[in-house]
Design a protein around this motif. Structure first.
Motif, PDB file in Angstrom:
ATOM      1  N   UNK A 249       0.847  -1.189   0.000  1.00 14.70           N
ATOM      2  CA  UNK A 249       0.000   0.000   0.000  1.00 14.70           C
ATOM      3  C   UNK A 249       0.891   1.250   0.000  1.00 14.70           C
ATOM      4  N   UNK A 250       0.352   2.271  -0.624  1.00 14.37           N
ATOM      5  CA  UNK A 250       1.159   3.490  -0.766  1.00 14.37           C
ATOM      6  C   UNK A 250       1.521   4.104   0.573  1.00 14.37           C
ATOM      7  N   UNK A 251       0.622   4.035   1.543  1.00  4.80           N
ATOM      8  CA  UNK A 251       0.919   4.671   2.838  1.00  4.80           C
ATOM      9  C   UNK A 251       1.930   3.883   3.652  1.00  4.80           C
ATOM     10  N   UNK A 252       2.287   2.681   3.171  1.00  3.20           N
ATOM     11  CA  UNK A 252       3.299   1.898   3.881  1.00  3.20           C
ATOM     12  C   UNK A 252       4.670   2.030   3.243  1.00  3.20           C
ATOM     13  N   UNK A 253       4.834   2.986   2.352  1.00  2.00           N
ATOM     14  CA  UNK A 253       6.106   3.144   1.653  1.00  2.00           C
ATOM     15  C   UNK A 253       7.266   3.400   2.587  1.00  2.00           C
ATOM     16  N   UNK A 254       7.127   4.171   3.646  1.00  2.00           N
ATOM     17  CA  UNK A 254       8.287   4.389   4.546  1.00  2.00           C
ATOM     18  C   UNK A 254       8.746   3.082   5.207  1.00  2.00           C
ATOM     19  N   UNK A 255       7.795   2.231   5.502  1.00  2.00           N
ATOM     20  CA  UNK A 255       8.160   0.993   6.201  1.00  2.00           C
ATOM     21  C   UNK A 255       9.054   0.151   5.300  1.00  2.00           C
ATOM     22  N   UNK A 256       8.606  -0.155   4.071  1.00  2.00           N
ATOM     23  CA  UNK A 256       9.351  -1.055   3.193  1.00  2.00           C
ATOM     24  C   UNK A 256      10.597  -0.389   2.627  1.00  2.00           C
ATOM     25  N   UNK A 257      10.559   0.930   2.486  1.00  2.00           N
ATOM     26  CA  UNK A 257      11.792   1.629   2.089  1.00  2.00           C
ATOM     27  C   UNK A 257      12.838   1.532   3.176  1.00  2.00           C
ATOM     28  N   UNK A 258      12.383   1.604   4.427  1.00  2.00           N
ATOM     29  CA  UNK A 258      13.318   1.492   5.550  1.00  2.00           C
ATOM     30  C   UNK A 258      13.890   0.090   5.659  1.00  2.00           C
ATOM     31  N   UNK A 259      13.025  -0.917   5.402  1.00  5.30           N
ATOM     32  CA  UNK A 259      13.471  -2.302   5.566  1.00  5.30           C
ATOM     33  C   UNK A 259      14.281  -2.799   4.377  1.00  5.30           C
ATOM     34  N   UNK A 260      13.910  -2.391   3.162  1.00  6.30           N
ATOM     35  CA  UNK A 260      14.514  -2.964   1.960  1.00  6.30           C
ATOM     36  C   UNK A 260      15.164  -1.945   1.039  1.00  6.30           C
ATOM     37  N   UNK A 261      15.148  -0.692   1.391  1.00  5.59           N
ATOM     38  CA  UNK A 261      15.634   0.355   0.475  1.00  5.59           C
ATOM     39  C   UNK A 261      17.118   0.277   0.198  1.00  5.59           C
ATOM     40  N   UNK A 262      17.923  -0.288   1.101  1.00  7.20           N
ATOM     41  CA  UNK A 262      19.377  -0.338   0.915  1.00  7.20           C
ATOM     42  C   UNK A 262      19.862  -1.762   0.569  1.00  7.20           C
ATOM     43  N   UNK A 263      18.947  -2.639   0.204  1.00  9.31           N
ATOM     44  CA  UNK A 263      19.315  -4.027  -0.143  1.00  9.31           C
ATOM     45  C   UNK A 263      19.132  -4.236  -1.646  1.00  9.31           C
ATOM     46  N   UNK A 264      20.144  -4.865  -2.277  1.00 11.50           N
ATOM     47  CA  UNK A 264      20.147  -5.071  -3.723  1.00 11.50           C
ATOM     48  C   UNK A 264      20.197  -6.587  -3.996  1.00 11.50           C
ATOM     49  N   UNK A 265      19.441  -7.029  -5.004  1.00  9.49           N
ATOM     50  CA  UNK A 265      19.366  -8.442  -5.356  1.00  9.49           C
ATOM     51  C   UNK A 265      20.151  -8.715  -6.639  1.00  9.49           C
ATOM     52  N   UNK A 266      20.949  -9.767  -6.596  1.00 13.78           N
ATOM     53  CA  UNK A 266      21.681 -10.257  -7.764  1.00 13.78           C
ATOM     54  C   UNK A 266      21.296 -11.714  -8.017  1.00 13.78           C
ATOM     55  N   UNK A 267      21.647 -12.178  -9.211  1.00 13.15           N
ATOM     56  CA  UNK A 267      21.248 -13.530  -9.601  1.00 13.15           C
ATOM     57  C   UNK A 267      22.122 -14.590  -8.949  1.00 13.15           C
ATOM     58  N   UNK A 268      23.471 -14.451  -9.049  1.00 12.29           N
ATOM     59  CA  UNK A 268      24.365 -15.478  -8.543  1.00 12.29           C
ATOM     60  C   UNK A 268      25.348 -14.892  -7.561  1.00 12.29           C
ATOM     61  N   UNK A 269      26.034 -15.783  -6.859  1.00 12.95           N
ATOM     62  CA  UNK A 269      27.024 -15.365  -5.860  1.00 12.95           C
ATOM     63  C   UNK A 269      28.215 -14.694  -6.534  1.00 12.95           C
ATOM     64  N   UNK A 270      28.697 -15.232  -7.627  1.00 12.25           N
ATOM     65  CA  UNK A 270      29.858 -14.657  -8.316  1.00 12.25           C
ATOM     66  C   UNK A 270      29.552 -13.250  -8.808  1.00 12.25           C
ATOM     67  N   UNK A 271      28.338 -13.116  -9.356  1.00 17.11           N
ATOM     68  CA  UNK A 271      27.960 -11.789  -9.829  1.00 17.11           C
ATOM     69  C   UNK A 271      27.843 -10.819  -8.653  1.00 17.11           C
ATOM     70  N   UNK A 272      27.239 -11.297  -7.549  1.00 24.02           N
ATOM     71  CA  UNK A 272      27.113 -10.425  -6.367  1.00 24.02           C
ATOM     72  C   UNK A 272      28.496 -10.108  -5.781  1.00 24.02           C
ATOM     73  N   UNK A 273      29.404 -11.064  -5.790  1.00 24.42           N
ATOM     74  CA  UNK A 273      30.754 -10.841  -5.262  1.00 24.42           C
ATOM     75  C   UNK A 273      31.491  -9.796  -6.097  1.00 24.42           C
ATOM     76  N   UNK A 274      31.386  -9.864  -7.414  1.00 20.27           N
ATOM     77  CA  UNK A 274      32.026  -8.864  -8.278  1.00 20.27           C
ATOM     78  C   UNK A 274      31.441  -7.482  -8.031  1.00 20.27           C
ATOM     79  N   UNK A 275      30.092  -7.423  -7.853  1.00 19.66           N
ATOM     80  CA  UNK A 275      29.458  -6.126  -7.594  1.00 19.66           C
ATOM     81  C   UNK A 275      29.866  -5.580  -6.236  1.00 19.66           C
ATOM     82  N   UNK A 276      30.011  -6.471  -5.220  1.00 17.95           N
ATOM     83  CA  UNK A 276      30.423  -6.007  -3.882  1.00 17.95           C
ATOM     84  C   UNK A 276      31.833  -5.421  -3.924  1.00 17.95           C
ATOM     85  N   UNK A 277      32.704  -6.061  -4.688  1.00 19.81           N
ATOM     86  CA  UNK A 277      34.049  -5.503  -4.830  1.00 19.81           C
ATOM     87  C   UNK A 277      33.992  -4.131  -5.486  1.00 19.81           C
TER      88      UNK A 277
END
Length: 815
Positions: A249-277
């Motif tokens: 819901x639109x009025x819950x945007x602060x909640x989910x932005x706070x919980x997930x706004x700084x988390x990024x999803x990648x497909x594989x571990x190798x790809x995520x490891x390269x991005x973390x570097x």
């Protein structure tokens, strides 16, 4: 000459005697005349009858021809009908096979589609059950922590709900988002701080656990820095920021932005490891398989032992979508199944219709075949009759009778002339007996001349035979001489050049003389041959007459042979009919034959029987084989039935024996238990009476009523007694049974709980009365029972979850 001798012998006697002989001859001629006259009359009658019969046979012949023509037309029509019926049967059979194959395909498709429909129904049932289960869990909040569950069940004001109930996402991201949110998925979203305080106060008050609350008024959004986003979005395997991959819901945007706004999803571990570097391990990265790369460079991952049940709402939404698709597929499968079922039913109905049509066509074909065979047989019979009729017409009995009649009339006319001549002779003999002598002398002269002529003819015949043989020899000799002369002439011509003229003239003269002698000899032989030819002509004429007579006899023999063949053919036809229609040989039919009084009535009865047989319809040629098969099946089933009847009788006998045995044993045991119960009751109650009564005379179905009378009370039903009295009465019955049927091992679980102390003591004392053949283990809390026991075992729990057994041997303690 013989006739002359006879006449001479007649005239050589006395005139009176000759006259008498002539009278006798006259009488004989009259008798012969009467006989020939009768014969003429008979022949005329036979000729008339023969002509009438010939006319009748001619009419019958024409009838046969007409019937044969009609039967041939019927045969052609029957053959056409039979071919058409057989073709119809073949076409229907082919159509039936095609329809049967189509029905098999439809049934296979129907079963396959029905199985698919049932699979969809089972899957739908499973999905709905799972959805209902998840909805029940979601409604009861059973998947949350105790504190969250208590808050949601309390329905406090300002409570919006757990985070997991207000978020939706693609099922592909389930594992990654579960790791990203972890325990925060069970945080409770509230409207403001007051609602959070109120909920915490409720948890404290009810001691229901702890929970984390997220007030909308205090939670602030948290976004990924733009530079990090630019760097990470350019890396391979980048999916997106977690807060952008969920819906809420639109009025819950602060909640989910706070919980997930700084988390990024990648497909594989190798790809995520390269991005973390790339971002120097300053951003939280999570892969689809749940591996987490935390800020600072730490890795977290592995597999869960069981599936996380926090995010039920996305799973329920996915189930609803799956259920909707499954329902559509199931509905389509159901519609297809109904169509295939209708097609199968229609195909089955068409198949049954084809089967009926095929059966009718088969019967029609059999009927046409039987009609064709019948018409063919009738045509053959008519052809046989027509041939016999034509043969009878060709015999020409009419002309033969006419010829016999003409010959007889000629004989009669000659006989009449002889009669006239004989009358004249008799008259002349009466008037002039001298004439008799003259006639006698004339006859003697004639006889002598005839004898001389006969002797001369005989001699001349013998001479002719001699001359013929001689002439044949001479002719052969002459032919030989001619051949020699021709050969000699050839030689002379060859030697002519070598001889002189005088020698040639001499040889020529000798040759001419020999030629003239040979020619004369040839002429004589030719004359003799002509005489022999004349004699041979006479002999040939006699031979011709003999041959004509022989041919007449041969014709008669041929006619008789034809009649015999016709009769043999009729006999063979009748024998074949006997074999085909009645399955009998001619000898068997001859032995079984009986005389028929009325031929017409017998033929009428036979015709009626044939009509009745024809009305029965075509014969089932497989009836005997079918009868054998059905008879074998019937015999087998009768044997099975007999075995079942024997087994049934054996079982009934066994049941009866068991009923008798059970009745006898029950009666004996019941009587023993009744007596034991009376004693046991008095012993345990210290008096009174008790009795067991059957509710029916049928011991196998009868119930048992317990009637007791404690000391000082009237007889009453067990239902009217107190709880202690009921328990003690039941124990008395139990002990009575144990006394009758000893049980080596008895366990009693607090059976004396309802007894007072006095009855408990009685219970304990009674236990000690039993001999050592029965061992009692009693679970009890009563001191009186413990005091009566030989050994006591106690179970204690000094520490939580740890049990300990203690035992006391009371006999040892007493000693």
């Amino acid at each position: 000459m013989n006739e002359g001798k006879e006449r001479l012998a007649q005239y050589g006697e006395d005139p009176e005697k000759v006259l008498e002989n002539l009278r006798d001859r006259f009488v004989a001629l009259m008798q012969e005349e009467a006989r020939l006259t009768n014969r003429v009359t008979g022949l005329e009658t036979e000729l008339s009858q023969a002509r009438a019969k010939e006319a009748q046979e001619d009419a019958q012949h024409q009838t046969y021809q007409a019937d044969l023509a009609q039967k041939k037309k019927d045969l052609a029509r029957a053959l056409s009908d039979f071919d058409q019926a057989r073709q119809t049967v073949q076409e229907l059979l082919q159509t039936y096979r095609e329809q049967e194959s189509r029905l098999g395909q439809l049934r296979e498709a129907y079963q396959k589609e029905q199985g698919l429909m049932f699979d969809y129904l089972d899957k739908l049932k499973t999905l709905k059950a799972k959805k209902n289960s998840l909805e029940t869990i979601l409604a009861n909040h059973s998947h949350y922590y105790a504190g969250v569950k208590a808050v949601m069940q309390a329905q406090l004001p300002g409570i919006i709900g757990p985070v997991s109930e207000h978020v939706s996402f693609d099922p592909t991201y389930t594992t990654a988002l579960e790791v990203a949110m972890q325990a925060s998925a069970q945080h409770v979203i509230v409207a403001d701080e007051a609602a959070a305080k109120s909920a915490i106060s409720h948890l404290k008050k009810t001691r229901s656990g702890r929970a984390t609350f997220l007030p909308l008024t205090t939670i602030r959004t948290r976004e990924l820095q733009a530079r990090f986003y630019e760097q990470l979005s350019a890396m391979p395997g980048f999916i997106g920021v977690a807060s952008q991959l969920v819906t809420y819901e639109d009025d819950l945007q602060p909640i989910f932005s706070n919980l997930l706004g700084s988390t990024v999803l990648f497909e594989t571990v190798d790809q995520a490891n390269a991005a973390a570097k790339r971002v120097a391990y300053q951003v939280r990265l999570i892969t689809l398989d749940g591996t987490e790369l935390r800020p600072g460079g730490s890795f977290s991952g592995g597999a869960r032992q069981k599936q996380n049940a926090t995010f039920l709402k996305p799973e329920i939404e996915q189930l609803e979508e799956t259920i909707a698709k499954t329902q559509e597929k199931g509905k389509a499968a159901e519609n297809q199944t109904q169509k295939l079922k209708a097609a199968c039913d229609q195909a089955q109905a068409d198949l049954m219709t084809l089967q009926g049509q095929g059966e009718e066509a088969r019967l029609a074909a059999q009927k046409a075949e039987l009609l064709h065979q019948q018409v063919t047989s009738e045509v053959a019979d008519l052809q046989t009759l027509l041939a016999a009729s034509q043969e009878s017409l060709d015999k020409g009995q009419d002309s033969k009778l006419s010829q016999n009649l003409a010959e007889t009339r000629e004989q009669l006319e000659g006989l009449r002339q002889q009669k006239v001549t004989l009358e004249e002779e008799i008259d002349s003999l009466r008037h002039d007996k001298d004439d008799l002598n003259r006639r006698r002398k004339a006859l003697e002269e004639d006889l002598s001349d005839w004898q001389l002529a006969a002797k001369d003819a005989e001699n001349r015949y013998q001479f002719a035979q001699e001359d013929l043989r001689r002439l044949e020899l001479e002719q052969s000799q002459v032919q030989t001489d001619i051949a020699d002369l021709q050969s000699l002439q050839a030689n002379h011509q060859t030697q002519a050049s070598e001889l002189s003229e005088e020698q040639l003239q001499e040889q020529l003269h000798q040759a001419k003389e020999k030629q003239e002698a040979g020619e004369a000899k040839v002429i004589r032989q030719q004359i003799a041959i002509e005489d022999c030819d004349g004699q041979m002509d006479d002999i040939a004429e006699q031979l011709l007459r003999a041959n004509q007579q022989n041919e007449s006899l041969i014709r008669q023999q041929t006619e008789v042979s034809s009649q015999l063949q016709q009769l043999e053919h009729q006999l063979q036809t009748l024998a074949r009919q006997l074999a085909e229609d009645f399955q009998r040989s001619f000898e068997e039919a001859e032995q079984a034959a009986t005389a028929v009084a009325d031929i017409a009535q017998a033929r009428a009865s036979l015709s009626q029987l044939r009509k009745d047989i024809k009305a029965l319809g075509p014969i089932n040629s497989d009836a005997i084989a079918q009868y054998e098969e059905v008879n074998q099946r019937l015999t087998f089933l009768n044997q099975q039935k007999a075995d079942l009847d024997a087994s049934k009788a054996l079982l009934l006998d066994t049941i009866q024996e068991m009923d008798s045995e059970v009745t006898e044993r029950f009666q004996t045991t019941f009587a023993a238990i009744q007596e034991s119960f009376k004693q046991t009751f008095r012993q345990m109650f210290g008096g009174g009476s008790a009795e067991l009564r059957l509710t029916s005379q049928d011991l196998l179905e009868a119930g048992v009523d317990i009637s007791v009378q404690p000391p000082g009370k009237k007889i009453q039903s067990l239902n009217l007694m107190s709880g202690g009295e009921k328990a003690l009465s039941a124990l008395a019955l139990l002990f009575a049974i144990i006394r009758v049927k000893t049980i080596p091992f008895v366990i009693l679980d607090e059976v004396e709980a309802a007894l007072d102390e006095a009855n408990v003591k009685r219970f304990g004392d009674y236990l000690n009365r039993f001999d050592k053949s029965s061992q009692f283990i009693v679970v009890t809390h009563r001191k009186g029972t413990m005091a009566a026991a030989d050994s006591i075992y106690g179970v204690t729990m000094q520490e939580s979850g740890v049990s300990k057994v203690l035992s006391v041997q009371l006999k040892d303690m007493q000693n």
